[in-house]
Design a protein around this motif. Sequence first.
Motif, PDB file in Angstrom:
ATOM      1  N   ASN A  19       6.053  56.152  53.669  1.00 33.78           N
ATOM      2  CA  ASN A  19       4.727  56.735  53.840  1.00 33.78           C
ATOM      3  C   ASN A  19       3.770  56.123  52.802  1.00 33.78           C
ATOM      4  OD1 ASN A  19       5.207  57.967  51.403  1.00 33.78           O
ATOM      5  ND2 ASN A  19       5.490  60.012  52.258  1.00 33.78           N
ATOM      6  N   SER A  27      13.018  62.377  59.229  1.00 37.27           N
ATOM      7  CA  SER A  27      12.458  63.361  60.153  1.00 37.27           C
ATOM      8  C   SER A  27      13.190  64.689  60.023  1.00 37.27           C
ATOM      9  CB  SER A  27      12.613  62.822  61.569  1.00 37.27           C
ATOM     10  OG  SER A  27      12.246  63.806  62.483  1.00 37.27           O
ATOM     11  N   GLU A  73       9.050  64.962  65.354  1.00 34.75           N
ATOM     12  CA  GLU A  73       7.807  64.180  65.421  1.00 34.75           C
ATOM     13  C   GLU A  73       7.730  63.480  66.775  1.00 34.75           C
ATOM     14  OE1 GLU A  73       7.332  62.661  60.884  1.00 34.75           O
ATOM     15  OE2 GLU A  73       6.256  61.512  62.408  1.00 34.75           O
ATOM     16  N   GLY A  74       6.544  63.532  67.372  1.00 32.27           N
ATOM     17  CA  GLY A  74       6.369  62.893  68.682  1.00 32.27           C
ATOM     18  C   GLY A  74       6.475  63.874  69.840  1.00 32.27           C
ATOM     19  N   LEU A  90       0.378  67.688  69.331  1.00 34.19           N
ATOM     20  CA  LEU A  90       1.335  66.624  69.020  1.00 34.19           C
ATOM     21  C   LEU A  90       1.991  66.956  67.680  1.00 34.19           C
ATOM     22  CD1 LEU A  90       2.538  63.749  69.443  1.00 34.19           C
ATOM     23  CD2 LEU A  90       0.553  62.876  68.196  1.00 34.19           C
ATOM     24  N   THR A  92       3.581  66.195  64.341  1.00 29.96           N
ATOM     25  CA  THR A  92       3.634  65.099  63.366  1.00 29.96           C
ATOM     26  C   THR A  92       4.288  65.610  62.098  1.00 29.96           C
ATOM     27  OG1 THR A  92       1.557  65.655  62.298  1.00 29.96           O
ATOM     28  CG2 THR A  92       1.433  64.229  64.249  1.00 29.96           C
ATOM     29  N   GLU A  94       2.790  66.268  59.521  1.00 32.80           N
ATOM     30  CA  GLU A  94       1.867  67.222  58.883  1.00 32.80           C
ATOM     31  C   GLU A  94       1.696  68.539  59.638  1.00 32.80           C
ATOM     32  OE1 GLU A  94       1.328  63.867  56.671  1.00 32.80           O
ATOM     33  OE2 GLU A  94       0.028  63.804  58.408  1.00 32.80           O
ATOM     34  N   THR A  95       2.365  68.683  60.775  1.00 30.82           N
ATOM     35  CA  THR A  95       2.177  69.910  61.566  1.00 30.82           C
ATOM     36  C   THR A  95       2.755  71.093  60.798  1.00 30.82           C
ATOM     37  OG1 THR A  95       2.411  68.630  63.600  1.00 30.82           O
ATOM     38  CG2 THR A  95       2.612  71.026  63.793  1.00 30.82           C
TER      39      THR A  95
END
Lengths: 138, 334
Positions: A19, A27, A73-74, A90, A92, A94-95
């Motif tokens: 990152n 993940s 993610e995704g 979506l 991610t 950061e969700t």
Amino acid sequence: VPVYLLLVFLLVVTCFPANAKGAICVSVALELSGTVTTDDGILPGATVHLKGTEIATVTDKNGEFVFPQALEEGDVIVFSFLGFKTKELLITGETPAKVEITLVLDDIYIADAPLTNEKLQPKTSVASRFWQKVKSVF
Amino acid sequence: MPKYILALIALMVCNIQVSGHVDKCTDWSFKEADSIAIVYQGYSVQNLKLLADRLTRPLKTEKQKYRAIYTWVCLNISIDYALVRLNEQKRKKLLGKPQQLSDWNRQMANKVFSNLRDHKKTLCTGFAYMIRELCLHAQIECKIQNGLVVNNLQRSTPTILPNHSWNSIKIEGNWYMSDPTWSAGYYDLRNEVYVPAFDDTYFLVEPQLFFQDHFPIKQEEIQNEKNEKAWAFLQRPLTYIGLIRQQIVLTTPLMFENTLGLGEKLLVTFKTLKTTNSEGMELLVNQKKIVTKPKITSQGMIELAWLPKRKGNYTIDLKVSDDYVASFRLKVSR
């Protein structure tokens, strides 16, 4: 194949790119929950489903939900309710685990024409219509 | 026992009989989809994702999945005629007042959808939304269209404000039109009562056929009183479900009101997408059978001709295989 080589291989395959801070992220499954509302307040009965699958839940009487499966993610979560515009989320890195989603009423035009069993009737003359009225009286 | 097993058992039944109605199942290839819809008769609409999954999971193709959804909606949702009358009256009252009409639509929307969820009763907008929502969950592309339809009730107070809603459905890459409201039943004008009667004529219709009796109006055009194509549509002949059932594309006349001089011939021309057999095609004049021998023109159209012998006002009906297809008026003068 030595077991340790297999483990290294698995670790490489599951690693995500570095990152912005330079750290390597792995993940993590997201346990998503939250509330669905509209302009008028909480929305019980809204459908929350994982796009492309049959995995879904509905909001309870408080408009709250807990998604039944951990998300990655995704993944795309779809929020829908009859008459409202569908919203997609979506997933991610950061969700947040707890979300508040507001659905907006669709641009609804209320229309109402049912099918009828009418047939076009021949036009009748004024004299004929008068005679029919007289007959109906007697 | 799993419900799909019950569906297979239901497949053994030839005629579909539900709540005392005899329904027309015109295509044997939809027996499985229709049977599944019947198995879930009375199912709750509180979780539409679950309902869509139950209806479509056992089926393989998009067409079959949409059939199950469509049949379920037609058999389980009925017209709320009190709401229809209320909306009709309000729409006439708010003609020429766009902001108030928009406020009314918003206010009615809450009532329409709560009636639909709680009582499975609605008007055509509700039918269209229910279809769209179930298709969303079955991953079938589906849109709602608003627009005009014409019957004699509308003709008495002409307006081009949309009066009907239906769906467009994408099946295997092609767009078709579907009218679940008109498939679920009809309003009996004489007895002033709504009659639930499933008829799959408006299941998936080719746009060329469908847009003869449904005129779509885009959202941004709804308040446009100068929409000439919409006004022209209102002048078309009165058509019936037979137009679609017999797959007739009407060529002439294209007006409801027509005039001829004495000595001139009336020509009714059309083509049928169904069959090239020209049996059972006739013209009625003032409800009497006058012309029964069609001819095929050099352009491959079917033509029925009538030479009026007297001046006067006539009502002309086109019938094909016992189905009324279209009606219009004819004035013959010197």
